[in-house]
Structures are given as C-alpha cells and as structure tokens.
Scaffold this active site. Sequence first.
Site: not given
Length: 230
Positions: A101, A103, A126, A166, A220
């Site tokens: 997580h 910001h 991709d 958020h 790849y």
Amino acid sequence: MNVEVSRQISELRESVARLHGELTRYGLVAWTAGNVSARVPGHELMVIKPSGVDYDDLSADNMVLCDLDGVPVEGELSPSSDTAAHAYVYRAMPEVGGVVHTHSTYATAWAARGESIPCHLTAQADEFGGEIPVGPFALIGGDDIGKGIVSTLTGHRSPAVLMRNHGVFTIGRNARAAVKAAVMCEDVARTAHLARALGQPVPMAQADIDALYDRYQNVYGQRSSPPANS
Ligand SMILES: [Zn+2]
C-alpha cells in the site's frame, strides 16, 4: 512452532523489511506512510510493517507477525494500521502472497479524481494488461478497504487498484511482485498524467494490449526466473 516454519518466518521478516527500502528508493512514500506484507506460505500467518516506525528504523526484528485476522502473534509492536486490509486480501485471495500500500503521488492523484488509468502505453499493457481500475471509497478500520480491493481486483488483470480518495493497493504472488507492481503503477500514472496534461493520448488497439500482456506474462524475462521477478 517447528524449525521449518521459524526459518520461513525469519526469511520473510528479512525480505519484507528490505522491500520497504524500495518504497523510499522509488519515492513512493512520505514519513511513515505505506506498507508491505507477505503471507507465510501454507500457514494462516502474515508478516507486516509495524505502525508508525520510521523507514530508517525498519528491520527484520521489528516486522510484526500476525494471523490472517490481523491479530499479532509475535513481537511487541502494533502492526500497520492497514493490517486489516492486507489480512482481508489474504483470506479472500489464496493466490496472493504479497500486498503493498502506498499514497504514491501520481497514482493517488488519479485516485483523488476517482479516475482509472486508461492503457495508452506498452509498459502498462505488459504489467497491468489494460486499465488500472479505481476501487470504492472506504474508511480505514474494519473490512471495507479489503472488500473494495478484492471486489475490484478479482477477475481483473491489473495487480493494482486505485482506492478512491485514498491511494494504491497492489497484490502479487509474493511481496516482491507486489512491490514491483506499486513501482510500475506510479511510473505509468506519472507518464499518463503528463500525456494527458499535454494533449490527448493515442488509444491502443485491444488486440495489441492483449498480445503485449500475454508475451510479458508468459515469455518475457530469463527462462530461469518467472516474469514477476524480472
Ligand atoms: Zn493509506
């Protein structure tokens, strides 16, 4: 706890602590915001960042071991305030081994507008297989953020969701893959922002997005290492 599980947990404490350094290295976090967690494979446990500890002070020793209800089972520090969201994802998505997580600025600017990032770049095709979606607004505490992440990402190619007003949550088969998705999400969000600011981005054909995604996910990289580690 048997020796094998203890060894697994101490390795995850090391890697989760180290991966937090990538969040600062790529400029994805300010102050103590942001967090990385990893599932302990085969066990109802996860390793996550402690709450409110400076990035410079993060170490294997102060990572917090929690059960998949987010309750600490080892260590003295409180886990990240986002622990309930991470735990919800692990409970609902058994294939997920890592959650991140942040910001990060550009991606969160898209979240602030409640706008998904359309796919106008090969690098986004991709890694994300198309648009990076927006999830619902949800208050911290309880399961609302976790529910929003899971409902948005289930059946979606993107390993990243922009939670409205958020920030970014990413998932991966392990913590490193989730960190990579967070870095790439901010990278494409910045480029998409600049492209939009300077004019009208040129659409890509869905068939080209599909072909790029398929190649990157399946072909790849080095034969010996899976694409998520590239
Ligand atoms: Zn947050």
